[in-house]
Design a protein around this motif. Structure first.
Motif, mmCIF file in Angstrom:
data_model
loop_
_atom_site.group_PDB
_atom_site.id
_atom_site.type_symbol
_atom_site.label_atom_id
_atom_site.label_comp_id
_atom_site.label_asym_id
_atom_site.label_seq_id
_atom_site.Cartn_x
_atom_site.Cartn_y
_atom_site.Cartn_z
ATOM 1 N N PRO A 1 -7.011 3.539 2.512
ATOM 2 C CA PRO A 1 -7.640 2.365 3.149
ATOM 3 C C PRO A 1 -8.882 1.863 2.414
ATOM 4 C CG PRO A 1 -6.952 3.916 4.826
ATOM 5 C CD PRO A 1 -6.722 4.586 3.488
ATOM 6 N N GLU A 2 -9.698 2.749 1.916
ATOM 7 C CA GLU A 2 -10.919 2.316 1.230
ATOM 8 C C GLU A 2 -10.631 1.611 -0.102
ATOM 9 O OE1 GLU A 2 -10.400 6.792 0.459
ATOM 10 O OE2 GLU A 2 -10.245 5.461 2.196
ATOM 11 N N ASP A 3 -9.400 1.736 -0.602
ATOM 12 C CA ASP A 3 -9.030 1.084 -1.862
ATOM 13 C C ASP A 3 -8.235 -0.190 -1.642
ATOM 14 O OD1 ASP A 3 -10.216 3.159 -3.288
ATOM 15 O OD2 ASP A 3 -8.349 4.330 -3.298
ATOM 16 N N ARG A 4 -8.002 -0.566 -0.390
ATOM 17 C CA ARG A 4 -7.224 -1.774 -0.075
ATOM 18 C C ARG A 4 -8.134 -2.989 -0.060
ATOM 19 N NH1 ARG A 4 -3.884 1.020 4.906
ATOM 20 N NH2 ARG A 4 -3.117 2.756 3.648
ATOM 21 N N HIS A 5 -7.693 -4.033 -0.747
ATOM 22 C CA HIS A 5 -8.510 -5.260 -0.820
ATOM 23 C C HIS A 5 -7.794 -6.429 -0.216
ATOM 24 C CE1 HIS A 5 -11.182 -3.037 -3.433
ATOM 25 N NE2 HIS A 5 -10.113 -2.685 -4.154
ATOM 26 N N TYR B 1 0.813 -1.221 0.000
ATOM 27 C CA TYR B 1 0.000 0.000 0.000
ATOM 28 C C TYR B 1 0.846 1.270 0.000
ATOM 29 C CZ TYR B 1 -3.306 -3.580 1.359
ATOM 30 O OH TYR B 1 -4.061 -4.726 1.396
ATOM 31 N N ASN B 2 2.163 1.123 -0.021
ATOM 32 C CA ASN B 2 3.084 2.270 -0.056
ATOM 33 C C ASN B 2 2.834 3.241 1.090
ATOM 34 O OD1 ASN B 2 4.481 1.354 -2.345
ATOM 35 N ND2 ASN B 2 2.818 2.078 -3.629
ATOM 36 N N ILE B 3 2.885 2.706 2.298
ATOM 37 C CA ILE B 3 2.657 3.490 3.511
ATOM 38 C C ILE B 3 4.006 3.952 4.054
ATOM 39 C CG2 ILE B 3 1.776 3.385 5.878
ATOM 40 C CD1 ILE B 3 -0.157 1.191 4.865
ATOM 41 N N PRO B 4 4.109 5.235 4.452
ATOM 42 C CA PRO B 4 5.354 5.702 5.063
ATOM 43 C C PRO B 4 5.440 5.225 6.512
ATOM 44 C CG PRO B 4 3.763 7.477 5.024
ATOM 45 C CD PRO B 4 3.126 6.312 4.311
ATOM 46 N N PHE B 5 6.601 4.752 6.907
ATOM 47 C CA PHE B 5 6.859 4.327 8.278
ATOM 48 C C PHE B 5 8.154 4.951 8.770
ATOM 49 C CE2 PHE B 5 4.341 0.793 6.643
ATOM 50 C CZ PHE B 5 3.474 0.518 7.686
ATOM 51 N N LEU B 6 8.140 5.396 9.988
ATOM 52 C CA LEU B 6 9.354 5.836 10.654
ATOM 53 C C LEU B 6 9.742 4.697 11.587
ATOM 54 C CD1 LEU B 6 11.179 8.371 10.858
ATOM 55 C CD2 LEU B 6 9.972 8.861 12.974
ATOM 56 N N LEU B 7 10.834 4.026 11.260
ATOM 57 C CA LEU B 7 11.252 2.872 12.042
ATOM 58 C C LEU B 7 11.884 3.323 13.353
ATOM 59 C CD1 LEU B 7 12.842 0.670 9.240
ATOM 60 C CD2 LEU B 7 10.439 0.830 9.947
ATOM 61 N N ASN B 8 11.563 2.620 14.416
ATOM 62 C CA ASN B 8 12.093 2.971 15.729
ATOM 63 C C ASN B 8 13.536 2.473 15.860
ATOM 64 O OD1 ASN B 8 12.357 3.861 18.303
ATOM 65 N ND2 ASN B 8 11.044 2.334 19.230
ATOM 66 N N LEU B 9 14.410 3.109 15.084
ATOM 67 C CA LEU B 9 15.848 2.824 15.114
ATOM 68 C C LEU B 9 16.575 4.165 15.272
ATOM 69 C CD1 LEU B 9 15.981 0.267 12.145
ATOM 70 C CD2 LEU B 9 16.106 -0.246 14.602
ATOM 71 N N PRO B 10 16.457 4.798 16.457
ATOM 72 C CA PRO B 10 17.062 6.119 16.646
ATOM 73 C C PRO B 10 18.559 6.111 16.365
ATOM 74 C CG PRO B 10 16.103 5.285 18.708
ATOM 75 C CD PRO B 10 15.851 4.270 17.648
ATOM 76 N N GLY B 11 19.000 7.186 15.707
ATOM 77 C CA GLY B 11 20.405 7.329 15.366
ATOM 78 C C GLY B 11 20.764 6.760 14.011
#
Length: 107
Positions: A103-107, A42-52
């Protein structure tokens, strides 16, 4: 993490907070570096919890009387995600070429 959130997929969520409004003040950067990636089918942006590890992320909104940054964070992610391309900010229509799937376009 949307580019100032204006016109981004979850902008409406900022307007339905208890304060009822969000106002762009100025661009800002996170103090710590984090990997910001675009993942899933779905090409969602995520900020990974890997500080530094990663970039200082561009953001900036004023809600009420304080500065806040609204970000997608995850502490659980697939092992290959940290190796994905990293970004300093996210825009659903950015030059990354990855179309966000609502979300409404996710199947």
């Amino acid at each position: 993490v949307a580019s100032h959130h204006r016109g981004q997929p979850n902008h409406h969520r900022l307007l339905t907070r208890p304060t009822g409004s969000a106002v762009f003040v100025a661009p800002a950067l996170t103090v710590q570096r984090f990997p910001l990636i675009i993942a899933t089918e779905y090409n969602i942006p995520f900020l990974l919890n890997l500080p530094g590890d990663g970039n200082r992320i561009h953001e900036g909104l004023k809600v009420g009387g304080r500065m806040e940054a609204f970000i997608y964070t995850t502490t659980t992610f697939k092992p290959e995600w940290p190796a994905l391309q990293r970004f300093e900010s996210y825009d659903a229509d950015g030059d990354h070429g990855l179309k966000y799937c609502y979300p409404e376009d996710r199947h």
